[in-house]
Design a protein around this motif. Sequence first.
Motif, PDB file in Angstrom:
ATOM      1  N   THR A  49      -6.903 -18.803 -79.386  1.00 32.31           N
ATOM      2  CA  THR A  49      -7.619 -19.392 -78.253  1.00 32.31           C
ATOM      3  C   THR A  49      -6.744 -19.505 -77.012  1.00 32.31           C
ATOM      4  O   THR A  49      -7.252 -19.578 -75.903  1.00 32.31           O
ATOM      5  CB  THR A  49      -8.174 -20.798 -78.581  1.00 32.31           C
ATOM      6  N   ARG A  50      -5.435 -19.556 -77.200  1.00 28.95           N
ATOM      7  CA  ARG A  50      -4.551 -19.744 -76.048  1.00 28.95           C
ATOM      8  C   ARG A  50      -3.630 -18.568 -75.794  1.00 28.95           C
ATOM      9  O   ARG A  50      -2.830 -18.593 -74.860  1.00 28.95           O
ATOM     10  CB  ARG A  50      -3.739 -21.026 -76.202  1.00 28.95           C
ATOM     11  N   GLY A  51      -3.723 -17.550 -76.647  1.00 26.77           N
ATOM     12  CA  GLY A  51      -2.952 -16.341 -76.396  1.00 26.77           C
ATOM     13  C   GLY A  51      -1.482 -16.491 -76.738  1.00 26.77           C
ATOM     14  O   GLY A  51      -1.055 -17.508 -77.280  1.00 26.77           O
ATOM     15  N   ASN A 100     -14.425 -28.508 -70.731  1.00 29.28           N
ATOM     16  CA  ASN A 100     -13.180 -27.911 -71.206  1.00 29.28           C
ATOM     17  C   ASN A 100     -13.041 -28.305 -72.670  1.00 29.28           C
ATOM     18  O   ASN A 100     -12.864 -29.480 -72.991  1.00 29.28           O
ATOM     19  CB  ASN A 100     -12.010 -28.406 -70.359  1.00 29.28           C
ATOM     20  N   THR A 101     -13.126 -27.322 -73.545  1.00 26.43           N
ATOM     21  CA  THR A 101     -13.460 -27.589 -74.944  1.00 26.43           C
ATOM     22  C   THR A 101     -12.325 -27.385 -75.943  1.00 26.43           C
ATOM     23  O   THR A 101     -11.350 -26.697 -75.657  1.00 26.43           O
ATOM     24  CB  THR A 101     -14.618 -26.661 -75.356  1.00 26.43           C
ATOM     25  N   CYS A 102     -12.510 -27.947 -77.133  1.00 30.15           N
ATOM     26  CA  CYS A 102     -11.516 -27.878 -78.212  1.00 30.15           C
ATOM     27  C   CYS A 102     -12.172 -27.316 -79.470  1.00 30.15           C
ATOM     28  O   CYS A 102     -13.301 -27.676 -79.798  1.00 30.15           O
ATOM     29  CB  CYS A 102     -10.996 -29.283 -78.506  1.00 30.15           C
ATOM     30  N   SER A 103     -11.430 -26.461 -80.190  1.00 27.55           N
ATOM     31  CA  SER A 103     -11.994 -25.918 -81.432  1.00 27.55           C
ATOM     32  C   SER A 103     -11.021 -26.047 -82.592  1.00 27.55           C
ATOM     33  O   SER A 103     -11.091 -25.301 -83.553  1.00 27.55           O
ATOM     34  CB  SER A 103     -12.390 -24.453 -81.240  1.00 27.55           C
ATOM     35  N   ILE A 104     -10.122 -27.016 -82.506  1.00 27.74           N
ATOM     36  CA  ILE A 104      -9.060 -27.123 -83.516  1.00 27.74           C
ATOM     37  C   ILE A 104      -9.640 -27.352 -84.913  1.00 27.74           C
ATOM     38  O   ILE A 104      -9.140 -26.818 -85.892  1.00 27.74           O
ATOM     39  CB  ILE A 104      -8.041 -28.225 -83.135  1.00 27.74           C
ATOM     40  N   MET A 123      -2.805 -30.733 -73.697  1.00 28.36           N
ATOM     41  CA  MET A 123      -2.774 -29.454 -72.976  1.00 28.36           C
ATOM     42  C   MET A 123      -4.094 -29.249 -72.229  1.00 28.36           C
ATOM     43  O   MET A 123      -4.112 -28.819 -71.087  1.00 28.36           O
ATOM     44  CB  MET A 123      -2.612 -28.280 -73.959  1.00 28.36           C
ATOM     45  N   ASN A 124      -5.185 -29.560 -72.914  1.00 23.86           N
ATOM     46  CA  ASN A 124      -6.494 -29.431 -72.274  1.00 23.86           C
ATOM     47  C   ASN A 124      -6.654 -30.427 -71.136  1.00 23.86           C
ATOM     48  O   ASN A 124      -7.188 -30.097 -70.081  1.00 23.86           O
ATOM     49  CB  ASN A 124      -7.604 -29.658 -73.310  1.00 23.86           C
ATOM     50  N   ALA A 125      -6.184 -31.664 -71.369  1.00 24.83           N
ATOM     51  CA  ALA A 125      -6.296 -32.688 -70.316  1.00 24.83           C
ATOM     52  C   ALA A 125      -5.577 -32.202 -69.060  1.00 24.83           C
ATOM     53  O   ALA A 125      -6.095 -32.303 -67.944  1.00 24.83           O
ATOM     54  CB  ALA A 125      -5.697 -34.006 -70.806  1.00 24.83           C
TER      55      ALA A 125
HETATM   56 FE1  SF4 Z   1      -5.770 -28.143 -77.755  1.00 26.03          FE
HETATM   57 FE2  SF4 Z   1      -5.797 -26.689 -79.978  1.00 26.03          FE
HETATM   58 FE3  SF4 Z   1      -7.939 -28.091 -79.333  1.00 26.03          FE
HETATM   59 FE4  SF4 Z   1      -7.238 -25.895 -77.978  1.00 26.03          FE
HETATM   60  S1  SF4 Z   1      -7.853 -25.990 -80.128  1.00 26.03           S
HETATM   61  S2  SF4 Z   1      -7.857 -27.870 -77.125  1.00 26.03           S
HETATM   62  S3  SF4 Z   1      -5.018 -26.024 -78.029  1.00 26.03           S
HETATM   63  S4  SF4 Z   1      -5.969 -28.945 -79.879  1.00 26.03           S
END
Ligand code: SF4
Length: 441
Positions: free
Chosen positions: A163-165, A45-49, A13-15
């Motif tokens: 984070t994505r609503g 463009n970051t990730c916090s999973i 999704m981020n890519a």
């Molecule tokens: Fe993708 Fe989830 Fe990471 Fe956001 S937190 S970049 S939705 S894996």
Amino acid sequence: MKKFYIETFGCQMNAHDSEKVIVTLVGEGYSQVPTVDEADLVLYNTCSIRDKAEQKVYARIQDFKRRKDKIVGVLGCVAQQEGEKIFERAPHVSLVAGSASYNLLPQMLVQIEAGNRRVTGLSLDTEDTFEVPYTKRDNPHKAFLTIIEGCSKSCAYCVVPMTRGPERSRTSASVLTEARQLVEDGYSEITLLGQNVNSYLDPSETRLDFAMLLRRIGKIDGLKRVRFTTSHPRDFVKEIVDAVDENPVLCNHIHLPVQSGSTDVLNRMQRLYTRDEYMRRIEWMKNARREITITSDIIVGFPGETEEDFEQTLRLLDEVQYDAIFSFKYSQRPNTPALQYADHLSEEEKSRRLTIVQEHQRQIQIPRNAAYIGRVQEVMVDGYNKATQQWLGKSSQHKTIGFSHSAMPGPTADGATLEGSYLDVRVTRSGPNSLAGEAVV
Ligand code: SF4
Ligand code: 5AD
């Protein structure tokens, strides 16, 4: 010309968001450059999973502390999660924006250009999806296509809904138009993207659901492969399996993350299904006429996970016989319900369970892959691996296959390549994670 550099962390999704952000910036008169040194604007463009992903992002941002000549922006999940706190921790950052605000990027850029060094886009209160004029993808043959954004589930461990609503579906008309355009431009594989693709519901009058959308996309002339990710077991209906079963364009691979094999843990995770309900969905796939590969995500060491719960996850792996899993140690995420749960496990215990799960799954994959020896699989070629001197690609079932080709041992000096083509490969060897063979020529 204003120049930007962008680096992407995290999921598909981020890519794909980054691909869309790039078109937006180009539309505002920026041009993309391949190195930080050449850029005026540097975007992450970051990730916090999981905590590890977030720490990696902070480490990267700190690299730029002393580069006063650059404007630094943080996009994506860490931006949304941390908000203005990022300015305190990294005062050299000027832009902080989450994915639900990307439609406002042009306005934010105007503010940046006007000299504002504290620009934010952090509202989650949106019904809009981020749609941009048609964009070229990073890969010339395979394209991501967003059908639904955000997530309205509330898994107790997960930061994504924050984070994505909330969930927002695109209209099927707009999805289908983009899919047709991609095929016209030579893309032969499309991956439909969403945090939860099977919650898809067309907001226009047609009210297409996910299975119906899949059927429509699968009928586009010239399209060879359609994939989709991720599915949530709760909304996963049999019609999806039926659609895949009926149309070979829809790839016979389904990623259906279970997270745990214990109903008790699933309850506390707020996953909204039991182990038995999950296994019913697996049965649908196993009973299909086509041979569907199944993959999953597993979290070990969720708060309160007993040895018995953990054993049930191992038994579930035995029963399902997944073709691959992604397994993770539970990681505490800000503002999630599971933080308040009792009985958090030690890092050592989580690591111990992770090793066991991975080894257990490896022992499942070895014979599963060996069963392909002697069979012919259609491979879409991704490229050539110089180190192993093999072409590399994927089957419809998403198995990685390396292979030799007698008529074309490698890319030629004048640029001829097999990349992007579809070839039959006879499997001659197998490992736990991949297959190898020879092209049938
Ligand atoms: Fe993708 Fe989830 Fe990471 Fe956001 S937190 S970049 S939705 S894996
Ligand atoms: N800790 C560990 N793994 C997580 N995932 C999501 N949130 C967490 C967390 N807090 C995993 C889930 C999900 C995958 C994308 O990441 O398995 O399916």
